[in-house]
Structure formats: C-alpha cells, structure tokens
Design a protein around this motif. Structure first.
Motif, short mmCIF file in Angstrom:
data_model
loop_
_atom_site.label_atom_id
_atom_site.label_comp_id
_atom_site.label_asym_id
_atom_site.label_seq_id
_atom_site.Cartn_x
_atom_site.Cartn_y
_atom_site.Cartn_z
N VAL A 127 0.85 -1.21 0.00
CA VAL A 127 0.00 0.00 0.00
C VAL A 127 0.87 1.25 0.00
O VAL A 127 0.62 2.20 -0.73
N ARG A 128 1.93 1.22 0.80
CA ARG A 128 2.85 2.37 0.81
C ARG A 128 3.52 2.54 -0.55
O ARG A 128 3.54 3.64 -1.10
N ARG A 129 4.07 1.46 -1.07
CA ARG A 129 4.83 1.53 -2.32
C ARG A 129 3.97 1.97 -3.49
O ARG A 129 4.40 2.78 -4.32
N HIS A 130 2.76 1.44 -3.58
CA HIS A 130 1.94 1.65 -4.77
C HIS A 130 0.95 2.81 -4.67
O HIS A 130 0.44 3.25 -5.69
N LEU A 131 0.69 3.30 -3.44
CA LEU A 131 -0.29 4.37 -3.30
C LEU A 131 0.21 5.51 -2.40
O LEU A 131 0.42 6.61 -2.87
N VAL A 132 0.42 5.21 -1.14
CA VAL A 132 0.71 6.26 -0.16
C VAL A 132 1.94 7.08 -0.53
O VAL A 132 1.91 8.31 -0.51
N ASP A 133 3.02 6.40 -0.89
CA ASP A 133 4.27 7.11 -1.21
C ASP A 133 4.25 7.78 -2.58
O ASP A 133 5.17 8.53 -2.91
N ARG A 134 3.23 7.55 -3.38
CA ARG A 134 3.10 8.17 -4.70
C ARG A 134 2.32 9.49 -4.64
O ARG A 134 2.29 10.23 -5.62
N LEU A 135 1.69 9.75 -3.52
CA LEU A 135 0.86 10.93 -3.37
C LEU A 135 1.42 11.86 -2.31
O LEU A 135 2.05 11.41 -1.35
N GLU A 136 1.14 13.14 -2.49
CA GLU A 136 1.40 14.09 -1.41
C GLU A 136 0.40 13.77 -0.30
O GLU A 136 -0.69 13.26 -0.55
N ARG A 137 0.76 14.08 0.93
CA ARG A 137 -0.13 13.80 2.06
C ARG A 137 -1.51 14.41 1.83
O ARG A 137 -2.53 13.77 2.07
N SER A 138 -1.56 15.65 1.35
CA SER A 138 -2.86 16.30 1.12
C SER A 138 -3.66 15.58 0.05
O SER A 138 -4.89 15.50 0.14
N GLU A 139 -2.99 15.05 -0.97
CA GLU A 139 -3.69 14.30 -2.01
C GLU A 139 -4.29 13.02 -1.44
O GLU A 139 -5.42 12.64 -1.79
N LEU A 140 -3.54 12.35 -0.58
CA LEU A 140 -4.03 11.13 0.04
C LEU A 140 -5.24 11.42 0.93
O LEU A 140 -6.25 10.69 0.87
N ILE A 141 -5.15 12.48 1.72
CA ILE A 141 -6.28 12.86 2.58
C ILE A 141 -7.50 13.21 1.73
O ILE A 141 -8.62 12.78 2.02
N ASP A 142 -7.29 13.95 0.65
CA ASP A 142 -8.39 14.30 -0.25
C ASP A 142 -8.99 13.06 -0.91
O ASP A 142 -10.21 12.95 -1.05
N LEU A 143 -8.13 12.13 -1.32
CA LEU A 143 -8.61 10.89 -1.93
C LEU A 143 -9.49 10.13 -0.94
O LEU A 143 -10.57 9.66 -1.29
N GLY A 144 -9.02 10.01 0.30
CA GLY A 144 -9.82 9.32 1.33
C GLY A 144 -11.16 9.99 1.55
O GLY A 144 -12.20 9.32 1.64
N ALA A 145 -11.15 11.30 1.64
CA ALA A 145 -12.40 12.04 1.86
C ALA A 145 -13.34 11.89 0.66
O ALA A 145 -14.55 11.72 0.83
N THR A 146 -12.78 11.94 -0.52
CA THR A 146 -13.58 11.80 -1.74
C THR A 146 -14.23 10.42 -1.80
O THR A 146 -15.43 10.29 -2.07
N MET A 147 -13.45 9.39 -1.54
CA MET A 147 -13.98 8.03 -1.62
C MET A 147 -14.97 7.76 -0.48
O MET A 147 -15.92 7.01 -0.67
N ALA A 148 -14.78 8.38 0.67
CA ALA A 148 -15.76 8.25 1.75
C ALA A 148 -17.08 8.87 1.34
O ALA A 148 -18.15 8.33 1.62
N LYS A 149 -17.02 9.99 0.63
CA LYS A 149 -18.24 10.64 0.14
C LYS A 149 -18.96 9.72 -0.86
O LYS A 149 -20.18 9.58 -0.82
N VAL A 150 -18.22 9.08 -1.73
CA VAL A 150 -18.80 8.15 -2.70
C VAL A 150 -19.44 6.97 -1.95
O VAL A 150 -20.57 6.57 -2.24
N ARG A 151 -18.73 6.41 -0.98
CA ARG A 151 -19.21 5.25 -0.24
C ARG A 151 -20.52 5.55 0.51
O ARG A 151 -21.43 4.75 0.51
N VAL A 152 -20.59 6.70 1.13
CA VAL A 152 -21.80 7.09 1.87
C VAL A 152 -22.99 7.13 0.92
O VAL A 152 -24.09 6.70 1.26
N ASN A 153 -22.78 7.63 -0.28
CA ASN A 153 -23.86 7.72 -1.26
C ASN A 153 -24.32 6.35 -1.75
O ASN A 153 -25.46 6.18 -2.16
N LEU A 154 -23.44 5.37 -1.70
CA LEU A 154 -23.80 4.03 -2.18
C LEU A 154 -24.57 3.25 -1.14
O LEU A 154 -25.21 2.28 -1.41
#
Length: 154
Positions: A127-154
């Motif tokens: 997970v670190r190698r393929h995702l976490v370390d490829r993104l800036e911390r703010s991008e990762l936080i935004d990605l998590g928030a975005t996907m949480a928003k999608v999940r709640v809607n589903l």
C-alpha cells in the motif's frame, strides 16, 4: 456535457471520462498488484487478508458473518466461501452467534492472528509503495475524503 437526444443520458464530458477511466483502471491495477503480493508473500488473497484483518481489529477477534460481509463490501455467499478456505487452514472457526442461534460468528484463531501479522507486513508495504508514497499527504487525505463521500452515497 451533452445529452444523447434519444436516450436522455447525460454523457460524461472529456475531463470526466478521463477521470473515470483513470480511477477504474488504477483501482483495478492496484487491487491486482496487492492481491498478487499477498499471494506470493503471505499465502493469502487480498479478500482473505481483508477478512482476517477485520477480525483482528475487534474485541475477542469475533464478528458475525453478516457484519463481516458489510464491512468488506462482499456478498454473504462470498464471505462464506472465503471463510471456508480460511477455516480449512485453521485460521478461523465458525460458531453459533451468542444469544442468537440463527446467526453465525467467525472467530480468528491464534494461527489466523499469526497469518494476518505476516499478511499485514506484506500489505502495508505494498500500500505504501503503490499508493501512499506516490501521493502528497494532502492528495491522500483528499482521496480518502472523496472516496468516503462516494461510499456514503452508495
């Protein structure tokens, strides 16, 4: 955006199409590589690891099968098949739900806990190698928030 006159569908514009295709292809590729790494490094699939890790994080390492299915977003029949494979390895045991003879609980065994610890090392590294370390911390936080928003809607 444009609407196809005979279907009434609001089609994706070019930017939306690029974003959607990037998401779907990347998420599938990420899941595939994480699954492959777990298979070779820990002898378990990503879906098996996810189930084991959920059990490892709860008190007494016990969850109802239906709760597990909801947590890992899999059908109850798929969770049953996964649990069967894990039980054959001695990593989980089934038992009647406490206070409800109709329900079934899955219990993580000591051997299962040992297996999930090995799997966690492989998984977190991937997970670190393929995702976490490829993104800036703010991008990762935004990605998590975005996907949480999608999940709640589903």
């Amino acid at each position: 955006m444009w609407v196809m006159s005979d279907s009434g569908v609001e089609w994706l514009d070019d930017d939306q199409q690029v974003a959607w295709r990037s998401y779907i292809r990347s998420s599938r590729a990420l899941e595939t590589v994480l699954d492959t790494e777990l298979q070779s490094g820990a002898g378990m699939s990503l879906s098996e690891y996810e189930l084991l890790s959920m059990l490892s994080e709860v008190p007494d390492r016990v969850l109802r099968m239906s709760t597990l299915a909801d947590l890992i977003v899999q059908s109850r029949s798929r969770v049953t098949h996964t649990a069967n494979r894990l039980a054959a390895r001695g990593w989980v045991e089934r038992r009647a739900a406490v206070g409800d003879g109709r329900g079934v609980e899955l219990v993580l065994t000591d051997a299962g806990l040992d297996a999930v610890v090995i799997g966690a090392r492989v998984h977190v590294t991937g997970v670190r190698r393929h995702l976490v370390d490829r993104l800036e911390r703010s991008e990762l936080i935004d990605l998590g928030a975005t996907m949480a928003k999608v999940r709640v809607n589903l």
